[in-house]
Design a protein around this motif. Structure first.
Motif, PDB file in Angstrom:
ATOM      1  N   PRO A   1      -5.831  -5.205  19.219  1.00 31.53           N
ATOM      2  CA  PRO A   1      -4.331  -4.111  19.876  1.00 31.53           C
ATOM      3  C   PRO A   1      -4.667  -2.858  19.242  1.00 31.53           C
ATOM      4  CG  PRO A   1      -4.306  -6.579  18.141  1.00 31.53           C
ATOM      5  CD  PRO A   1      -5.740  -6.087  17.996  1.00 31.53           C
ATOM      6  N   SER A   2      -5.156  -2.473  18.107  1.00 30.67           N
ATOM      7  CA  SER A   2      -5.480  -1.265  17.515  1.00 30.67           C
ATOM      8  C   SER A   2      -6.399  -0.303  18.600  1.00 30.67           C
ATOM      9  CB  SER A   2      -5.907  -1.061  15.900  1.00 30.67           C
ATOM     10  OG  SER A   2      -7.413  -1.111  15.947  1.00 30.67           O
TER      11      SER A   2
ATOM     12  N   PHE B   1       0.899  -1.295   0.225  1.00 26.23           N
ATOM     13  CA  PHE B   1      -0.218  -0.109  -0.054  1.00 26.23           C
ATOM     14  C   PHE B   1       1.073   1.209   0.086  1.00 26.23           C
ATOM     15  CE2 PHE B   1      -2.599  -3.184   1.730  1.00 26.23           C
ATOM     16  CZ  PHE B   1      -3.795  -2.770   1.073  1.00 26.23           C
TER      17      PHE B   1
ATOM     18  N   GLN C   1      -7.939  -4.152   4.882  1.00 30.54           N
ATOM     19  CA  GLN C   1      -7.510  -3.880   3.648  1.00 30.54           C
ATOM     20  C   GLN C   1      -6.118  -5.405   2.869  1.00 30.54           C
ATOM     21  OE1 GLN C   1     -10.229  -3.857   0.945  1.00 30.54           O
ATOM     22  NE2 GLN C   1      -9.623  -3.291  -1.034  1.00 30.54           N
ATOM     23  N   LEU C   2      -5.482  -4.890   3.874  1.00 26.86           N
ATOM     24  CA  LEU C   2      -4.008  -5.531   3.850  1.00 26.86           C
ATOM     25  C   LEU C   2      -4.204  -7.341   4.494  1.00 26.86           C
ATOM     26  CD1 LEU C   2      -0.679  -5.735   4.387  1.00 26.86           C
ATOM     27  CD2 LEU C   2      -0.860  -4.785   6.167  1.00 26.86           C
ATOM     28  N   MET C   3      -5.405  -7.411   5.878  1.00 23.27           N
ATOM     29  CA  MET C   3      -5.199  -8.408   6.389  1.00 23.27           C
ATOM     30  C   MET C   3      -5.943  -9.599   5.579  1.00 23.27           C
ATOM     31  SD  MET C   3      -4.161  -8.551   9.450  1.00 23.27           S
ATOM     32  CE  MET C   3      -5.366  -9.254  10.320  1.00 23.27           C
ATOM     33  N   LYS C   4      -7.161  -9.051   5.018  1.00 28.57           N
ATOM     34  CA  LYS C   4      -7.802  -9.037   3.742  1.00 28.57           C
ATOM     35  C   LYS C   4      -7.026  -9.443   2.472  1.00 28.57           C
ATOM     36  CE  LYS C   4     -12.360  -7.576   4.173  1.00 28.57           C
ATOM     37  NZ  LYS C   4     -13.340  -6.395   3.840  1.00 28.57           N
TER      38      LYS C   4
ATOM     39  N   PHE D   1       1.769  -2.637  12.424  1.00 28.88           N
ATOM     40  CA  PHE D   1       1.433  -2.191  13.235  1.00 28.88           C
ATOM     41  C   PHE D   1       2.413  -2.134  14.594  1.00 28.88           C
ATOM     42  CE2 PHE D   1      -2.139  -5.792  11.658  1.00 28.88           C
ATOM     43  CZ  PHE D   1      -2.795  -5.350  10.524  1.00 28.88           C
TER      44      PHE D   1
ATOM     45  N   ASP E   1      -7.549   0.469   5.231  1.00 29.82           N
ATOM     46  CA  ASP E   1      -6.413  -0.380   4.214  1.00 29.82           C
ATOM     47  C   ASP E   1      -5.982  -1.167   5.071  1.00 29.82           C
ATOM     48  OD1 ASP E   1      -6.887   1.506   2.234  1.00 29.82           O
ATOM     49  OD2 ASP E   1      -4.696   3.331   2.593  1.00 29.82           O
ATOM     50  N   LYS E   2      -5.709  -1.050   6.716  1.00 33.60           N
ATOM     51  CA  LYS E   2      -5.507  -2.432   6.787  1.00 33.60           C
ATOM     52  C   LYS E   2      -5.405  -3.169   6.896  1.00 33.60           C
ATOM     53  CE  LYS E   2      -2.004   0.126  10.564  1.00 33.60           C
ATOM     54  NZ  LYS E   2      -2.149   1.267  10.234  1.00 33.60           N
TER      55      LYS E   2
ATOM     56  N   TRP F   1       2.166  -2.130  17.681  1.00 32.02           N
ATOM     57  CA  TRP F   1       2.490  -2.662  18.307  1.00 32.02           C
ATOM     58  C   TRP F   1       3.354  -3.986  18.394  1.00 32.02           C
ATOM     59  CZ3 TRP F   1      -2.382  -2.065  16.334  1.00 32.02           C
ATOM     60  CH2 TRP F   1      -2.793  -2.808  15.501  1.00 32.02           C
TER      61      TRP F   1
ATOM     62  N   ASP G   1      -8.083   2.107  10.732  1.00 30.30           N
ATOM     63  CA  ASP G   1      -8.086   2.252   9.511  1.00 30.30           C
ATOM     64  C   ASP G   1      -8.099   0.779   8.849  1.00 30.30           C
ATOM     65  OD1 ASP G   1      -5.855   2.148   7.417  1.00 30.30           O
ATOM     66  OD2 ASP G   1      -4.983   3.456   8.046  1.00 30.30           O
TER      67      ASP G   1
ATOM     68  N   HIS H   1       1.853   1.108   6.743  1.00 37.49           N
ATOM     69  CA  HIS H   1       0.343  -0.710   7.598  1.00 37.49           C
ATOM     70  C   HIS H   1       1.625  -1.327   8.279  1.00 37.49           C
ATOM     71  CE1 HIS H   1      -2.476   2.258   5.966  1.00 37.49           C
ATOM     72  NE2 HIS H   1      -2.296   1.847   4.774  1.00 37.49           N
TER      73      HIS H   1
ATOM     74  N   LEU I   1       5.239 -14.092   2.030  1.00 38.14           N
ATOM     75  CA  LEU I   1       3.681 -14.698   1.104  1.00 38.14           C
ATOM     76  C   LEU I   1       4.166 -16.300   0.402  1.00 38.14           C
ATOM     77  CD1 LEU I   1       1.124 -13.480   2.906  1.00 38.14           C
ATOM     78  CD2 LEU I   1       2.115 -14.926   4.127  1.00 38.14           C
TER      79      LEU I   1
ATOM     80  N   LYS J   1      -6.396 -10.060  15.742  1.00 40.54           N
ATOM     81  CA  LYS J   1      -4.917  -9.906  15.512  1.00 40.54           C
ATOM     82  C   LYS J   1      -4.801  -7.793  14.906  1.00 40.54           C
ATOM     83  CE  LYS J   1      -3.254 -13.678  13.800  1.00 40.54           C
ATOM     84  NZ  LYS J   1      -2.165 -14.314  14.881  1.00 40.54           N
ATOM     85  N   LEU J   2      -6.112  -7.730  14.480  1.00 39.15           N
ATOM     86  CA  LEU J   2      -6.207  -5.904  14.074  1.00 39.15           C
ATOM     87  C   LEU J   2      -7.149  -4.813  14.782  1.00 39.15           C
ATOM     88  CD1 LEU J   2      -4.991  -3.460  12.344  1.00 39.15           C
ATOM     89  CD2 LEU J   2      -6.658  -4.457  10.862  1.00 39.15           C
TER      90      LEU J   2
ATOM     91  N   ALA K   1      -7.207 -12.975   5.198  1.00 40.66           N
ATOM     92  CA  ALA K   1      -7.746 -13.208   7.026  1.00 40.66           C
ATOM     93  C   ALA K   1      -9.233 -13.315   6.731  1.00 40.66           C
ATOM     94  CB  ALA K   1      -7.384 -12.090   7.975  1.00 40.66           C
TER      95      ALA K   1
ATOM     96  N   VAL L   1      -1.957 -15.542   9.972  1.00 40.45           N
ATOM     97  CA  VAL L   1      -3.037 -15.346   9.427  1.00 40.45           C
ATOM     98  C   VAL L   1      -2.950 -16.854   8.146  1.00 40.45           C
ATOM     99  CG1 VAL L   1      -4.227 -14.351   7.634  1.00 40.45           C
ATOM    100  CG2 VAL L   1      -3.389 -12.872   9.200  1.00 40.45           C
ATOM    101  N   ARG L   2      -2.339 -17.559   7.506  1.00 44.74           N
ATOM    102  CA  ARG L   2      -2.073 -18.484   6.898  1.00 44.74           C
ATOM    103  C   ARG L   2      -2.125 -19.684   7.396  1.00 44.74           C
ATOM    104  NH1 ARG L   2      -0.569 -16.061   0.952  1.00 44.74           N
ATOM    105  NH2 ARG L   2      -1.899 -14.336   0.582  1.00 44.74           N
TER     106      ARG L   2
ATOM    107  N   MET M   1      -3.797 -10.753   2.690  1.00 43.92           N
ATOM    108  CA  MET M   1      -3.396 -11.921   3.085  1.00 43.92           C
ATOM    109  C   MET M   1      -4.069 -13.728   3.190  1.00 43.92           C
ATOM    110  SD  MET M   1      -1.680  -9.962   6.117  1.00 43.92           S
ATOM    111  CE  MET M   1       0.527  -9.606   5.729  1.00 43.92           C
TER     112      MET M   1
ATOM    113  N   GLN N   1      -9.483 -13.359  12.467  1.00 36.32           N
ATOM    114  CA  GLN N   1      -8.271 -13.068  12.517  1.00 36.32           C
ATOM    115  C   GLN N   1      -8.065 -11.366  12.508  1.00 36.32           C
ATOM    116  OE1 GLN N   1      -7.285 -15.520   9.174  1.00 36.32           O
ATOM    117  NE2 GLN N   1      -5.996 -16.297  10.661  1.00 36.32           N
TER     118      GLN N   1
END
Lengths: 255, 263
Positions: free
Chosen positions: B184-185, A83, B165-168, A89, B162-163, A91, B160, A87, A152, B180-181, B172, A104-105, B170, B176
């Motif tokens: 915590p955020s 992106f 979207q990023l997980m998707k 994280f 976009d975050k 934490w 966010d 992005h 990945l 995971k997002l 997720a 995730v996978r 991958m 998840q």
């Protein structure tokens, strides 16, 4: 001939309560294996939409998106997304960020972990693996974001203006880094951008879109791969020729 | 370390000491003037009490074994209300985040419940679930829970795009993305909810004790004012200050710990 990745007569219409917005109209394009293709167009022409379509995050209203001749939507794991902003994280440590996709996978195998570590090592991020993103520079963070995607082992990298949030100098450096990493790892990549120079300096082929609803307007083969890094390519005498030709194509867009 | 930096650190230290000294000074001066005014009969100690009388009251309460009983029961109610409301509110917020349809359906109810002064429900609750600890905790939970749901849900929805979207991208799934997002955020928002709730839980408990109770600091305040024992009222108020302050410190300490871990 069957292409690696192919968009065939793709339309996309966004629906909302206030009406429908055609974003893409009859887009047909292809990407060959290990090719680097840049999609260039004015803002709001549906560039990001194309990437979402390829990644299977959106379904085309009509037309087909094919990967190896099969519908791409069913092969989501073949794509890696990068992106505008990194992005990462905040934490998670760098290492944990890089491993996000594997978690995730559910593929945190020994082999994959070793690959992730090898990538961190190779691209000079090993010493920072236990740091948090806030301790890294913008360029490093973008490199981490790319590695997070590469871990990945995607067949195709989708880059959504990945440098536009960086300052000028960092952008050149990260652009070089990313370009080097992609060619070293022998990845197929689709970059969308509105930055003409960036497109020419990185891609093997540039596809120009019209304003919304976007459709393919022109295509330019860029033969600068012998010149080396994007930075070197920008200094090549042929660069300006491409620049002017594509510039003209974009200008007629406005009319 | 350079000399300059040493000087700078000394200055910072000095400033901190000055602030702390002023803080203690105000307390000492306040108590001192109060006591002095009481002894010189400048003020009527029957109405204003005095530090000595408050200390005497505390000693008396302690000797009769009532001190920790009353403090304990109020503390227990406040902690129960705080924990139940925060946990239940967060869980409801997660459910509402999960289902957009449910969120839309329940939206008007949340709005109405939020604007309703929850104390109006007090008498009903007492009749429904009986006078006692359970109804006090219930009133406390009601006061806290709606605002907890709204604050946490807003934090979840502000995650966010976009975050996500990023997980998707991958691959997720929703669970998840949540664990995971989104969760915590939302930790900073969760901590600010904790800070608000820790104060509000005392409001809830004291309101509850005013309405129905046979023990607790709120009970002592109501009882003290009914029989015009203002020493008791003042003492209870001060004990309340200490408990509430202590609980807030715990949350502040928790916040510092989380921040340190997350940097």
């Amino acid at each position: 001939m069957k292409q690696f990745l192919e968009l065939d007569g793709v339309d996309l219409i966004y629906h909302s309560a206030s009406g429908e917005t055609p974003a893409l109209k009859n887009v047909s394009l292809y990407v060959k294996k290990k090719e680097f293709v840049a999609v260039l167009g004015p803002s709001g022409c549906g560039k990001t939409t194309i990437l979402s379509l390829i990644a299977g995050l959106l379904k085309p209203t009509c037309g087909r998106v094919l990967l190896n001749g099969q519908p791409a939507g069913e092969q989501k794991n073949h794509f890696g997304y990068m992106f505008q902003r990194d992005h990462l994280f905040s934490w998670r440590t760098i290492r944990q960020n890089v491993l996000l996709g594997l978690e995730v996978r559910g593929t945190k195998t020994k082999q994959n972990l070793e690959y992730a570590e090898a990538l961190l090592n190779k691209y000079e991020l090993w010493d920072f693996k236990d740091k948090y993103p806030s301790e890294l520079s913008g360029g490093m963070k973008q490199r981490v974001a790319l590695i997070r995607t590469l871990v990945l082992q995607p067949g195709i990298l989708l880059l959504d203006e990945p440098f536009s949030a960086l300052d000028y100098q960092t952008r050149q450096n990260v652009c070089n880094d990313v370009s080097r990493i992609i060619s070293e790892e022998q990845k197929t990549a689709v970059l969308v951008t509105h930055d003409l120079a960036e497109a020419i300096s990185m891609a093997d082929r540039v596809i120009v879109l019209t304003a919304r609803p976007g459709t393919v307007k022109a295509e330019f083969k860029i033969e600068l791969s012998g010149e080396g890094s994007p930075f070197m390519r920008r200094r090549s005498p042929k660069f300006n020729g491409y620049f002017e030709a594509i510039w003209k194509e974009l200008e007629t867009n406005d009319k | 370390m350079t000399n300059e930096h040493k000087k700078f650190l000394q200055m910072v230290k000095k400033k901190n000491a000055e602030v702390r000294l002023a803080q203690i000074g105000i307390l000492v001066a306040f108590v001192g003037i109060w006591e002095l005014a009481a002894r010189t009969e400048l003020i009527d100690t029957f109405i204003t009490s005095s530090p000595t009388r408050i200390v005497n009251t505390i000693v008396m309460l302690f000797e009769s074994g009532q001190l920790f009983e009353h403090m304990g029961i109020t503390l227990l109610e406040a902690c129960l209300g705080f924990v139940i409301a925060t946990m239940l509110g967060s869980i409801i917020a997660i459910v509402l985040w999960w289902s957009q349809t449910l969120r839309r359906i329940l939206d008007p109810y949340v709005v109405v419940l939020n604007s309703l002064p929850k104390i109006a429900l007090g008498p009903l609750i007492i009749i429904w679930i009986g006078a006692g600890l359970q109804s006090i905790v219930m009133i406390c939970v009601l006061i806290l829970i709606i605002i907890t749901v709204i604050s946490m849900l807003n934090a979840f929805l502000e995650c966010d795009r976009d975050k996500i979207q990023l997980m998707k991208s991958m691959g997720a799934n929703k669970w998840q993305i949540l664990t995971k997002l989104v969760l915590p955020s939302s930790i900073p928002a969760f901590i600010s909810v904790l800070k608000i709730n820790v104060g509000m839980s005392w409001v809830g408990v004291i309101i509850g004790e005013y309405l129905v109770s046979r023990a607790g600091l709120g009970y002592l305040i109501v009882y003290g004012s009914a029989v015009f024992k203002l020493d008791l009222v003042m003492t209870s108020t001060i004990l309340l200050c200490i408990l509430a302050g202590g609980m807030y410190l715990l949350v502040a300490w928790f916040e510092a710990w989380v921040k340190k871990r997350r940097k």
